[in-house]
Enzyme design. Structure first.
Site, PDB file in Angstrom:
ATOM      1  N   ASP A  26       0.816  -1.215   0.000  1.00 29.73           N
ATOM      2  CA  ASP A  26       0.000   0.000   0.000  1.00 29.73           C
ATOM      3  C   ASP A  26       0.854   1.271   0.000  1.00 29.73           C
ATOM      4  OD1 ASP A  26      -2.442   1.349  -0.034  1.00 29.73           O
ATOM      5  OD2 ASP A  26      -2.493   1.520   2.147  1.00 29.73           O
ATOM      6  N   ASN A  74     -11.150  -2.799  -4.884  1.00 22.41           N
ATOM      7  CA  ASN A  74     -10.395  -1.870  -5.741  1.00 22.41           C
ATOM      8  C   ASN A  74     -11.064  -1.605  -7.103  1.00 22.41           C
ATOM      9  OD1 ASN A  74      -7.139  -2.983  -4.491  1.00 22.41           O
ATOM     10  ND2 ASN A  74      -8.306  -1.145  -3.932  1.00 22.41           N
TER      11      ASN A  74
HETATM   12  C1  IPE Z   1      -5.368  -2.608   0.163  1.00 21.84           C
HETATM   13  O1  IPE Z   1      -5.059  -1.287  -0.087  1.00 21.84           O
HETATM   14  C2  IPE Z   1      -5.404  -3.379  -1.110  1.00 21.84           C
HETATM   15  C3  IPE Z   1      -4.128  -3.536  -1.805  1.00 21.84           C
HETATM   16  C4  IPE Z   1      -2.966  -3.102  -1.415  1.00 21.84           C
HETATM   17  C5  IPE Z   1      -4.195  -4.259  -3.037  1.00 21.84           C
HETATM   18  P1  IPE Z   1      -6.204  -0.179  -0.248  1.00 21.84           P
HETATM   19  O2  IPE Z   1      -5.525   1.102  -0.525  1.00 21.84           O
HETATM   20  O3  IPE Z   1      -7.198  -0.641  -1.247  1.00 21.84           O
HETATM   21  O4  IPE Z   1      -6.879  -0.207   1.182  1.00 21.84           O
HETATM   22  P2  IPE Z   1      -7.774   0.890   1.907  1.00 21.84           P
HETATM   23  O5  IPE Z   1      -8.831   1.329   0.934  1.00 21.84           O
HETATM   24  O6  IPE Z   1      -6.879   2.012   2.285  1.00 21.84           O
HETATM   25  O7  IPE Z   1      -8.320   0.194   3.106  1.00 21.84           O
HETATM   26  C1  IPE Z   2      -1.769   0.093  -3.297  1.00 22.75           C
HETATM   27  O1  IPE Z   2      -1.484   1.453  -3.369  1.00 22.75           O
HETATM   28  C2  IPE Z   2      -1.995  -0.543  -4.651  1.00 22.75           C
HETATM   29  C3  IPE Z   2      -3.376  -0.971  -4.896  1.00 22.75           C
HETATM   30  C4  IPE Z   2      -4.356  -0.879  -4.062  1.00 22.75           C
HETATM   31  C5  IPE Z   2      -3.650  -1.518  -6.197  1.00 22.75           C
HETATM   32  P1  IPE Z   2      -2.651   2.513  -3.420  1.00 22.75           P
HETATM   33  O2  IPE Z   2      -3.045   2.701  -4.848  1.00 22.75           O
HETATM   34  O3  IPE Z   2      -3.743   2.137  -2.503  1.00 22.75           O
HETATM   35  O4  IPE Z   2      -1.907   3.792  -2.907  1.00 22.75           O
HETATM   36  P2  IPE Z   2      -2.471   4.852  -1.865  1.00 22.75           P
HETATM   37  O5  IPE Z   2      -2.900   4.088  -0.659  1.00 22.75           O
HETATM   38  O6  IPE Z   2      -3.624   5.538  -2.530  1.00 22.75           O
HETATM   39  O7  IPE Z   2      -1.326   5.766  -1.606  1.00 22.75           O
HETATM   40 MG    MG Z   3      -4.100   2.449  -0.542  1.00 20.16          MG
END
Ligand code: IPE
Ligand code: IPE
Ligand code: MG
Length: 252
Positions: A26, A74
């Site tokens: 993340d 997602n």
């Molecule tokens: C969790 O990250 C999912 C992945 C890293 C694939 P998110 O960015 O989707 O999680 P939330 O929305 O902050 O809980």
């Molecule tokens: C995790 O990084 C990757 C996926 C969830 C696919 P994010 O895209 O959630 O990055 P932040 O949390 O918005 O910085």
């Molecule tokens: Mg994220």
């Protein structure tokens, strides 16, 4: 915690090594934002980090990694970002196959494969097939994965067997459920790592994480380098796992 000796890979190898590490990759978007780049640049950079993470974990003797690449939630993101991610998965599973084979990585994709675009589905099947003979490390890539989705499917599967008379209610126990998950035949994660600053599970491995040690880091995933993983494992080694037992009982 961050002294040099503690972060020496050979020194860490003298202590207990988690057999299975789960990681929520993340912070890609925020990493990009701090650099004035599009969020997609963070996802791109995240791929290199995952390769490094796998390499270091393998050197440590970790046997399984489960990495969260795309959650069932997602899909709510803007279509452009989802499309970019799907293209990225397709590209990585094609281009990195040789790399995985060289490194002895068995790739296992877990999640709802039916919802993936057909090109990604095809690559997913290929990468699993081509790497199935590798045995240095198993890498589960959670793609369109949700812990609740996984459990709903297990309930349906077991309910069907009960209805068909293949199972009796007394057969339903923790072993049956654990053995019906994507991670059947694998130990539960010993350590969950979440970079990116958030302190939540986000629907990851709800059953399997019951007794995992949890390590949160503010470092964004694209910056989560070798030393960050070594720090996480070092901290894991300082913890005492009790599994509900008493101090010093080793959980027995
Ligand atoms: C969790 O990250 C999912 C992945 C890293 C694939 P998110 O960015 O989707 O999680 P939330 O929305 O902050 O809980
Ligand atoms: C995790 O990084 C990757 C996926 C969830 C696919 P994010 O895209 O959630 O990055 P932040 O949390 O918005 O910085
Ligand atoms: Mg994220």
């Amino acid at each position: 915690m961050n002294n040099r000796a503690a972060l020496d890979i050979d020194k860490i190898k003298e202590g207990p090594i988690p057999r299975h590490i789960a990681v929520i990759m993340d912070g890609n978007g925020r990493w990009a934002k701090t650099r004035g780049l599009p969020r997609t640049a963070g996802h791109q950079k995240g791929v290199a980090r995952l390769k490094e993470f796998i390499r270091v974990a393998t050197q440590l003797g970790v046997e399984y990694i489960t990495t969260y690449a795309f959650s069932t939630e997602n899909w709510k993101r803007p279509e452009k970002e989802v499309d970019f991610l799907m293209d990225l998965f397709e590209k990585v599973f094609l281009e990195e196959v040789e790399h995985f084979n060289r490194e002895g990585v068995k790739v296992n994709i877990i999640g709802n494969k039916n919802r993936l675009p057909s090109a990604v589905k095809k690559r997913v099947e290929e990468v699993m097939d081509v790497t199935k003979g590798n045995s240095r490390i198993v890498v589960n890539v959670a793609l369109d994965y949700g812990g609740r989705f996984e459990l709903v499917n297990v309930v349906k599967e077991i309910a069907q067997k009960l209805l068909d008379g293949e199972l009796d209610l007394t057969d339903v126990d923790e072993d049956l459920i654990g053995g019906s998950l994507y991670t059947k035949d694998q130990p539960d994660p010993d350590l969950l790592i979440r970079p990116g600053g958030e302190k939540r599970i986000s629907n990851f491995l709800l059953w399997q994480l019951a007794y995992s040690e949890v390590y949160f880091s503010d470092v964004y995933w694209p910056n989560f380098k070798k030393n960050e993983l070594l720090s996480a494992v070092y901290e894991f080694q300082q913890r005492e796992r009790r599994f509900g037992g008493l101090k010093g009982s080793g959980g027995e």
